[in-house]
Scaffold this motif. Sequence first.
Motif, PDB file in Angstrom:
ATOM      1  N   GLY A   1      11.160   0.647  -8.779  1.00 29.39           N
ATOM      2  CA  GLY A   1       9.840   0.572  -7.844  1.00 29.39           C
ATOM      3  C   GLY A   1       9.211   1.528  -7.867  1.00 29.39           C
ATOM      4  N   GLN A   2       8.242   1.591  -6.816  1.00 34.76           N
ATOM      5  CA  GLN A   2       7.424   2.812  -6.737  1.00 34.76           C
ATOM      6  C   GLN A   2       6.971   3.163  -5.240  1.00 34.76           C
ATOM      7  N   ILE A   3       7.120   4.578  -5.215  1.00 36.55           N
ATOM      8  CA  ILE A   3       6.652   5.024  -3.783  1.00 36.55           C
ATOM      9  C   ILE A   3       5.263   5.681  -4.032  1.00 36.55           C
ATOM     10  N   LYS A   4       4.212   5.549  -3.220  1.00 34.11           N
ATOM     11  CA  LYS A   4       2.863   6.049  -3.431  1.00 34.11           C
ATOM     12  C   LYS A   4       3.056   7.773  -3.463  1.00 34.11           C
ATOM     13  N   GLY A   5       2.227   7.960  -4.578  1.00 38.22           N
ATOM     14  CA  GLY A   5       2.212   9.558  -4.928  1.00 38.22           C
ATOM     15  C   GLY A   5       3.113   9.970  -6.147  1.00 38.22           C
ATOM     16  N   SER A   6       3.734   8.789  -6.637  1.00 42.87           N
ATOM     17  CA  SER A   6       4.562   8.875  -7.796  1.00 42.87           C
ATOM     18  C   SER A   6       4.705   7.776  -8.844  1.00 42.87           C
ATOM     19  N   GLU A   7       5.225   7.923 -10.003  1.00 46.37           N
ATOM     20  CA  GLU A   7       5.117   6.943 -10.910  1.00 46.37           C
ATOM     21  C   GLU A   7       6.265   5.717 -10.636  1.00 46.37           C
ATOM     22  N   PRO A   8       6.066   4.616 -11.218  1.00 44.91           N
ATOM     23  CA  PRO A   8       7.142   3.566 -11.171  1.00 44.91           C
ATOM     24  C   PRO A   8       8.490   4.284 -11.801  1.00 44.91           C
ATOM     25  N   ARG A   9       9.578   3.949 -11.343  1.00 44.25           N
ATOM     26  CA  ARG A   9      10.846   4.540 -12.093  1.00 44.25           C
ATOM     27  C   ARG A   9      11.811   3.308 -11.768  1.00 44.25           C
ATOM     28  N   LEU A  10      12.790   3.636 -12.524  1.00 48.01           N
ATOM     29  CA  LEU A  10      13.835   2.686 -12.920  1.00 48.01           C
ATOM     30  C   LEU A  10      15.239   3.351 -13.056  1.00 48.01           C
ATOM     31  N   PHE A  11      16.220   2.873 -12.339  1.00 50.69           N
ATOM     32  CA  PHE A  11      17.734   3.573 -12.391  1.00 50.69           C
ATOM     33  C   PHE A  11      18.601   2.422 -12.644  1.00 50.69           C
ATOM     34  N   MET A  12      19.732   3.045 -13.198  1.00 48.05           N
ATOM     35  CA  MET A  12      20.973   2.424 -13.029  1.00 48.05           C
ATOM     36  C   MET A  12      22.090   3.082 -12.179  1.00 48.05           C
ATOM     37  N   ILE A  13      22.556   2.264 -11.061  1.00 42.84           N
ATOM     38  CA  ILE A  13      23.699   3.109 -10.460  1.00 42.84           C
ATOM     39  C   ILE A  13      25.059   2.555 -10.769  1.00 42.84           C
ATOM     40  N   TYR A  14      25.920   3.279 -10.865  1.00 44.43           N
ATOM     41  CA  TYR A  14      27.144   3.226 -11.236  1.00 44.43           C
ATOM     42  C   TYR A  14      28.132   3.079  -9.778  1.00 44.43           C
ATOM     43  N   PRO A  15      29.190   2.125 -10.240  1.00 40.08           N
ATOM     44  CA  PRO A  15      30.283   2.301  -8.804  1.00 40.08           C
ATOM     45  C   PRO A  15      30.458   3.469  -8.198  1.00 40.08           C
ATOM     46  N   GLU A  16      30.649   4.483  -8.717  1.00 39.03           N
ATOM     47  CA  GLU A  16      30.980   5.804  -8.365  1.00 39.03           C
ATOM     48  C   GLU A  16      29.937   6.090  -7.569  1.00 39.03           C
TER      49      GLU A  16
ATOM     50  N   GLY B   1       0.908  -1.331   0.195  1.00 46.62           N
ATOM     51  CA  GLY B   1       0.043   0.083  -0.097  1.00 46.62           C
ATOM     52  C   GLY B   1       0.914   1.131   0.106  1.00 46.62           C
ATOM     53  N   GLU B   2       2.238   0.983   0.077  1.00 43.91           N
ATOM     54  CA  GLU B   2       2.985   2.423   0.274  1.00 43.91           C
ATOM     55  C   GLU B   2       4.171   2.411  -0.674  1.00 43.91           C
ATOM     56  N   ARG B   3       4.964   1.234  -0.890  1.00 43.76           N
ATOM     57  CA  ARG B   3       6.127   1.324  -1.556  1.00 43.76           C
ATOM     58  C   ARG B   3       6.580  -0.255  -1.804  1.00 43.76           C
ATOM     59  N   VAL B   4       7.138  -0.284  -3.010  1.00 45.15           N
ATOM     60  CA  VAL B   4       7.655  -1.454  -3.482  1.00 45.15           C
ATOM     61  C   VAL B   4       9.311  -0.938  -4.156  1.00 45.15           C
ATOM     62  N   ILE B   5      10.390  -1.583  -3.585  1.00 47.98           N
ATOM     63  CA  ILE B   5      11.626  -1.413  -3.974  1.00 47.98           C
ATOM     64  C   ILE B   5      12.297  -2.771  -4.483  1.00 47.98           C
ATOM     65  N   VAL B   6      12.942  -2.749  -5.865  1.00 49.05           N
ATOM     66  CA  VAL B   6      13.430  -3.775  -6.061  1.00 49.05           C
ATOM     67  C   VAL B   6      14.902  -3.560  -6.443  1.00 49.05           C
ATOM     68  N   LEU B   7      16.112  -4.341  -5.873  1.00 55.20           N
ATOM     69  CA  LEU B   7      17.256  -3.952  -6.246  1.00 55.20           C
ATOM     70  C   LEU B   7      18.333  -5.131  -6.844  1.00 55.20           C
ATOM     71  N   MET B   8      18.877  -5.124  -7.944  1.00 59.26           N
ATOM     72  CA  MET B   8      19.681  -6.101  -8.620  1.00 59.26           C
ATOM     73  C   MET B   8      21.075  -5.730  -8.579  1.00 59.26           C
ATOM     74  N   SER B   9      22.191  -6.436  -8.638  1.00 62.33           N
ATOM     75  CA  SER B   9      23.330  -6.137  -8.353  1.00 62.33           C
ATOM     76  C   SER B   9      24.354  -7.091  -9.365  1.00 62.33           C
ATOM     77  N   ALA B  10      25.424  -6.336  -9.827  1.00 57.95           N
ATOM     78  CA  ALA B  10      26.497  -6.968 -10.364  1.00 57.95           C
ATOM     79  C   ALA B  10      27.860  -6.541  -9.806  1.00 57.95           C
ATOM     80  N   GLY B  11      28.824  -7.354  -9.989  1.00 58.69           N
ATOM     81  CA  GLY B  11      30.233  -6.834  -9.536  1.00 58.69           C
ATOM     82  C   GLY B  11      30.830  -7.623  -8.467  1.00 58.69           C
ATOM     83  N   ASN B  12      31.597  -7.238  -7.519  1.00 61.82           N
ATOM     84  CA  ASN B  12      32.431  -7.816  -6.612  1.00 61.82           C
ATOM     85  C   ASN B  12      31.432  -8.317  -5.708  1.00 61.82           C
ATOM     86  N   LEU B  13      31.377  -9.586  -5.464  1.00 58.23           N
ATOM     87  CA  LEU B  13      30.110 -10.259  -4.674  1.00 58.23           C
ATOM     88  C   LEU B  13      30.352  -9.686  -3.177  1.00 58.23           C
TER      89      LEU B  13
END
Length: 243
Positions: free
Chosen positions: A120-135, A41-53
Amino acid sequence: MTYCVGLKIDRGLVFMSDTRTNAGIDSISTFRKMKLWEKPGERVIVLMSAGNLATTQAVVSLLDERTKAAADRAPTLYEMPSMFQTARLVGDTVKEVIAQSAPAGQTADSSFNASFILGGQIKGSEPRLFMIYPEGNFIECSDDTPFFQIGETKYGKPILVRAYDRRMSLAETVKLLMVSFDSTLKSNLSVGLPLDLAFYEKDSFKIGLNKRIGADDPYYSSVSDGWSDALKAAFQSLPDFSE
């Protein structure tokens, strides 16, 4: 090595990751590379990872630990007002872990590197998707870039570029991802089964599908065999070269 894909369609967000890690041809292990956080009812967050375990596990563990003792360890994923701020929090955590783990002079481009797909999505905004770099910096998907890949990306990208349509159904999207992953698995032994699949439907604020796909999965087998047969038939239908 790793292969992960996050993809945005009109219905929501679809995620798939492999589970193979290796430190040589005789040292192969299985680790889940997809982490889910959910407040129905409020938020869903999904995180996937690659690189040094060690780096990726430390980042995920730190984010998760802080959600369980929020009063003492703010800010947390459950307190972020937007997915943009959530991406900033993940990026800051990546930088924190690398800085604590690396000796003097070590950089994010070295053996401590790690990259992430966050959606993911947080209530009050649209679903969004990001790629996060090592920096620790990040980019967001758009109409021009509707999906992100991390890890071993080159073998599975052509079918995504050719066949993706934002109006696809979930069934069509899963089929597309299956082909992308099957192409990668057949080309690189450092990417392997089982696969983890998750689907978040827009404005549902709960995970709609969370499934592990093993080597004995009948649908995966049918897609793998069917795609191989279709490629052979397409090749044979092409005109022969004439001298």
